[in-house]
Design a protein around this motif. Structure first.
Motif, PDB file in Angstrom:
ATOM      1  N   UNK A  48       0.827  -1.205   0.000  1.00  0.00           N
ATOM      2  CA  UNK A  48       0.000   0.000   0.000  1.00  0.00           C
ATOM      3  C   UNK A  48       0.866   1.262   0.000  1.00  0.00           C
ATOM      4  N   UNK A  49       0.311   2.336  -0.577  1.00  0.00           N
ATOM      5  CA  UNK A  49       0.923   3.665  -0.516  1.00  0.00           C
ATOM      6  C   UNK A  49      -0.110   4.622   0.063  1.00  0.00           C
ATOM      7  N   UNK A  50       0.372   5.802   0.486  1.00  0.00           N
ATOM      8  CA  UNK A  50      -0.503   6.736   1.191  1.00  0.00           C
ATOM      9  C   UNK A  50      -0.443   8.089   0.475  1.00  0.00           C
ATOM     10  N   UNK A  51      -1.601   8.490   0.000  1.00  0.00           N
ATOM     11  CA  UNK A  51      -1.716   9.697  -0.818  1.00  0.00           C
ATOM     12  C   UNK A  51      -2.284  10.824   0.048  1.00  0.00           C
ATOM     13  N   UNK A  52      -1.462  11.862   0.238  1.00  0.00           N
ATOM     14  CA  UNK A  52      -1.908  13.043   0.988  1.00  0.00           C
ATOM     15  C   UNK A  52      -2.513  14.017  -0.018  1.00  0.00           C
ATOM     16  N   UNK A  53      -3.728  14.470   0.249  1.00  0.00           N
ATOM     17  CA  UNK A  53      -4.406  15.320  -0.719  1.00  0.00           C
ATOM     18  C   UNK A  53      -5.440  16.208  -0.033  1.00  0.00           C
ATOM     19  N   UNK A  54      -5.844  17.220  -0.762  1.00  0.00           N
ATOM     20  CA  UNK A  54      -6.977  18.055  -0.364  1.00  0.00           C
ATOM     21  C   UNK A  54      -8.163  17.584  -1.199  1.00  0.00           C
ATOM     22  N   UNK A  55      -9.278  17.224  -0.583  1.00  0.00           N
ATOM     23  CA  UNK A  55     -10.435  16.686  -1.318  1.00  0.00           C
ATOM     24  C   UNK A  55     -10.922  17.625  -2.411  1.00  0.00           C
ATOM     25  N   UNK A  70       1.306  14.718  -2.051  1.00  0.00           N
ATOM     26  CA  UNK A  70       2.429  13.789  -2.027  1.00  0.00           C
ATOM     27  C   UNK A  70       1.983  12.350  -1.814  1.00  0.00           C
ATOM     28  N   UNK A  71       2.821  11.413  -2.278  1.00  0.00           N
ATOM     29  CA  UNK A  71       2.559   9.986  -2.159  1.00  0.00           C
ATOM     30  C   UNK A  71       3.701   9.344  -1.376  1.00  0.00           C
ATOM     31  N   UNK A  72       3.369   8.571  -0.338  1.00  0.00           N
ATOM     32  CA  UNK A  72       4.377   8.021   0.578  1.00  0.00           C
ATOM     33  C   UNK A  72       4.195   6.516   0.749  1.00  0.00           C
ATOM     34  N   UNK A  73       5.333   5.823   0.925  1.00  0.00           N
ATOM     35  CA  UNK A  73       5.289   4.391   1.209  1.00  0.00           C
ATOM     36  C   UNK A  73       4.993   4.127   2.685  1.00  0.00           C
ATOM     37  N   UNK A  74       5.357   5.074   3.545  1.00  0.00           N
ATOM     38  CA  UNK A  74       5.143   4.892   4.977  1.00  0.00           C
ATOM     39  C   UNK A  74       3.994   5.775   5.453  1.00  0.00           C
ATOM     40  N   UNK A 119      -5.410   9.096   1.631  1.00  0.00           N
ATOM     41  CA  UNK A 119      -6.041   7.925   1.013  1.00  0.00           C
ATOM     42  C   UNK A 119      -5.020   6.802   0.872  1.00  0.00           C
ATOM     43  N   UNK A 120      -5.385   5.613   1.353  1.00  0.00           N
ATOM     44  CA  UNK A 120      -4.532   4.433   1.179  1.00  0.00           C
ATOM     45  C   UNK A 120      -4.817   3.837  -0.194  1.00  0.00           C
TER      46      UNK A 120
END
Length: 219
Positions: free
Chosen positions: A103-110, A147-151, A172-173
């Motif tokens: 899984x990756x974790x996407x930080x975003x503004x809706x 940004x997109x993160x592995x952790x 979002x995962x």
């Protein structure tokens, strides 16, 4: 006397010929049940070929046509609109498909109300030295990617940092699964080849399948 002997011989030969060639044959009675069991049971090859294929669904399940898979909600909504123009009832069914990766974790503004509002938010973020860009496709269109993160911990730190600047931030995962979209249509008797092609139009990577309807209620 000689003609008497000849007459007796002739009579004996005549009787022998009669019994040899004209003796009645005893009739053999065969019951209809035995005859039926003895008869070979044949299935014509053409009959097997002409038999319609039956989908593997539970008895009593209503059948539908489904068009997909679509990768984004926007594309399938356009196909749904084409179906509506043909007076067909199309229902969008999202399906989660598992993926064989971490899984990756996407930080975003809706998503925001408009592209103009998204641009204003992007400028405000850039003034705060936050790397970001506008999302233009998918269900997060008109949102802002940060940004997109592995952790997950790294994603949480960025979300907290941007959130303190009075921005609405979400995580979002992604990667464990992806969402596919299928257009379900129940009016199967009206979906001949020509009609199915009109609904599909020029969409790539999608095709029609016969399935058990996801929505069994009457509409």
């Amino acid at each position: 006397m000689r003609w008497i002997v000849y007459s007796l011989i002739l009579i004996n030969l005549t009787l022998a010929a009669y019994f040899l060639y004209f003796r009645p044959v005893a009739a053999v009675s065969v019951s209809p049940r035995v005859a039926a069991e003895a008869a070979p049971q044949l299935t014509l090859l053409r009959e097997e070929q002409d038999a319609p294929a039956r989908p593997a669904v539970k008895p009593g399940t209503k059948l539908c046509y489904a068009l997909g898979p679509y990768e984004d909600d926007l594309s399938i909504r356009i196909a749904q609109a084409r179906a509506k123009e043909l007076s067909l009832t199309g229902i969008v069914n999202p399906v989660e498909v598992p993926l064989d990766r971490e899984a990756e974790y996407w930080v975003h503004i809706p998503p925001l109300e408009s592209r103009s509002e998204a641009m204003d938010t992007l400028r405000a973020l850039q003034k705060q030295n936050v790397d970001s860009y506008i999302i233009t496709q998918g269900d997060l269109a008109e949102g802002i990617s940060l940004g997109l993160f592995h952790k997950e911990e790294s994603a949480a730190r960025l979300a907290s940092k941007v959130g303190k600047l009075n921005f609405n931030v979400a995580i979002r995962e992604i990667g464990k699964s992806r969402t596919e979209y299928w257009l379900e249509i129940r009016e199967i008797t009206r979906l001949d080849d020509k009609t199915r092609q009109r609904v599909k139009a020029t969409d790539q990577g999608v095709d029609w399948q016969m399935i058990g309807c996801k929505h069994q209620g009457n509409r």
